[in-house]
Design a protein around this motif. Structure first.
Motif, PDB file in Angstrom:
ATOM      1  N   ALA A 102       0.890  -1.295  -0.007  1.00 35.43           N
ATOM      2  CA  ALA A 102       0.065   0.106  -0.064  1.00 35.43           C
ATOM      3  C   ALA A 102       0.903   1.280  -0.092  1.00 35.43           C
ATOM      4  O   ALA A 102       0.802   2.234  -0.892  1.00 35.43           O
ATOM      5  N   ASN A 103       1.816   1.271   1.144  1.00 39.20           N
ATOM      6  CA  ASN A 103       2.922   2.461   1.046  1.00 39.20           C
ATOM      7  C   ASN A 103       3.616   2.736  -0.210  1.00 39.20           C
ATOM      8  O   ASN A 103       3.640   3.809  -0.850  1.00 39.20           O
ATOM      9  N   VAL A 104       4.061   1.534  -0.731  1.00 39.87           N
ATOM     10  CA  VAL A 104       5.022   1.613  -2.136  1.00 39.87           C
ATOM     11  C   VAL A 104       4.076   2.205  -3.238  1.00 39.87           C
ATOM     12  O   VAL A 104       4.597   2.900  -3.994  1.00 39.87           O
ATOM     13  N   GLY A 105       3.113   1.691  -3.189  1.00 47.29           N
ATOM     14  CA  GLY A 105       2.021   1.801  -4.547  1.00 47.29           C
ATOM     15  C   GLY A 105       1.614   3.094  -4.188  1.00 47.29           C
ATOM     16  O   GLY A 105       1.490   4.039  -5.183  1.00 47.29           O
ATOM     17  N   LEU A 106       1.173   3.650  -3.061  1.00 43.98           N
ATOM     18  CA  LEU A 106       0.486   4.990  -3.038  1.00 43.98           C
ATOM     19  C   LEU A 106       1.594   6.160  -3.443  1.00 43.98           C
ATOM     20  O   LEU A 106       1.362   6.737  -4.029  1.00 43.98           O
TER      21      LEU A 106
END
Ligand SMILES: Cc1ncc(COP(=O)(O)O)c(C=O)c1O
Length: 373
Positions: A102-106
């Motif tokens: 989630a963090n990497v994608g966001l």
């Protein structure tokens, strides 16, 4: 290549930084992120098996067969993310396979070279990796130091977008972010605030909705990350925000696009956890009663208590001594934390008894005494 890797590993070992896998032996849990004890809850297991029974016509229970944009989507997943977003007070939400993704994608989806990201020096590795992938200019500010953040914001002239990345509750030392001040600064300097609630969800806020909800700040947050693998006792994550943010992530977040979606069994577990954890106020109350027992040992006012003992060897030895007494307490060693900031990270749970905590504290006193000699 093997020789090269052996060399690198030997260097790590020499500096006392070698990471090694360990299996768990039965002991009193002061280490896991299962803060509410949901992983071990028969009520959750029963609900999930009933949910699976109710949907036994679903053929892809254990595998989703593809990414969300191909064959891995379902009305069940869409309803789940709508309901979770509504529960947290956001217009939209998008499920990710875990908080790291989630963090990497966001961050890699919303920021670009030319943008600026300010981040608290203690944010999780997943946020740092997302920042790197975004290729935006990135500036750390000292942990929870709002004057430092403000001077960074003041000194940056930016024609493009600016973002501030923080956690509502930091997993290393259990400190809470000054959310009101952060919202104020993000408004004043027109920066988008991104809040990772991984360690607050389930434990803090009304019905465990988190610290942003506790202070009613949802309207000031650009994106909020909720992970399900900690207090919620399951696995996966969701990014909450506006419908436009959701649409942008569906189009640009590579860790969302290029991976097999969560299977039905995982979605069912997340749904059942959301049916259970809001009603666990008695567990949250008990957990909060354990926190003051740590005073004056640690100054954290949350369920994560850091006990500082300098040096990788010393901290590992303290953890070993506690293990011999039947306590599972994990050391945070460098390079995971800065050299000189090594600590035992005590995680309190709703299932820990007062007696267990008092006994642990007695042993911690001995560990510290041994270290100080
Ligand atoms: C603050 C924070 N964000 C994100 C993550 C990653 O979440 P997940 O374990 O679901 O990948 C973690 C996990 O340790 C975390 O502590």
């Amino acid at each position: 290549m093997t020789a090269l890797l052996d060399n690198k590993l030997a260097k790590r070992k020499k500096h006392g930084h070698l990471r090694q896998l360990q299996t768990r032996t039965p002991s009193i849990d002061f280490a896991s992120n299962d803060y509410l004890g949901l992983v071990r809850s028969p009520a959750l297991i029963k609900r999930v098996s009933q949910e699976c029974q109710r949907h036994k016509n679903i053929i892809n229970c254990l595998g989703s067969t593809g990414s969300r944009l191909l064959t891995g989507n379902s009305l069940y997943a869409q309803d789940l993310e709508d309901n979770i977003a509504a529960f947290h007070g956001y217009a939209a939400g998008l499920l990710f396979n875990c908080g790291y993704m989630a963090n990497v994608g966001l961050l890699s989806a919303i920021a670009d070279s030319g943008d600026i990201i300010f981040f608290d020096a203690q944010v999780h590795a997943s946020t740092r990796d997302g920042i790197r992938l975004s290729r935006a200019k990135a500036f750390p500010f000292r942990h929870n130091d709002m004057a430092h953040l403000e001077s960074r914001l003041k000194n940056s002239s930016c024609q493009r977008s600016r973002f501030i990345c923080i956690e509502s509750l930091y997993s290393t030392d259990g400190s809470k972010a000054p959310l009101q001040k952060l919202c104020h600064l993000s408004r004043e300097y027109e920066a988008h605030l991104i809040v990772d609630e991984a360690h607050a969800i389930g434990v803090w806020g009304p019905q465990g909705r988190g610290l942003v909800a506790e202070q009613g700040l949802m309207g000031h947050i650009f994106a909020q990350i909720v992970t399900f693998g900690k207090a919620l006792g399951t696995y996966g994550a969701i990014v909450l925000g506006s419908p436009t943010l959701k649409q942008a992530l569906v189009n640009f977040a590579r860790s969302y696009i290029y991976t097999t979606a969560l299977p039905f069994i995982s979605l069912a577990a997340i749904k059942c956890s959301y049916e259970l954890f809001p009603n666990l106020d008695n567990k949250r109350t008990h957990l909060c009663k354990l926190i003051p027992l740590f005073c004056p040992f640690s100054c954290s006012d949350t369920h994560i208590q850091p006990i500082l003992i300098k040096g990788n060897n010393a901290i590992r030895q303290a953890a070993r001594l506690l293990a011999q007494e039947g306590f599972d307490v994990r050391p945070l060693t460098s390079p995971t934390v800065r050299q000189g900031h090594e600590m035992l990270r005590i995680c309190l749970h709703a299932f820990n008894t007062t007696h267990e905590v008092v006994t642990l504290l007695e042993h911690l006193k001995i560990c510290r005494h041994l270290h100080d000699r």
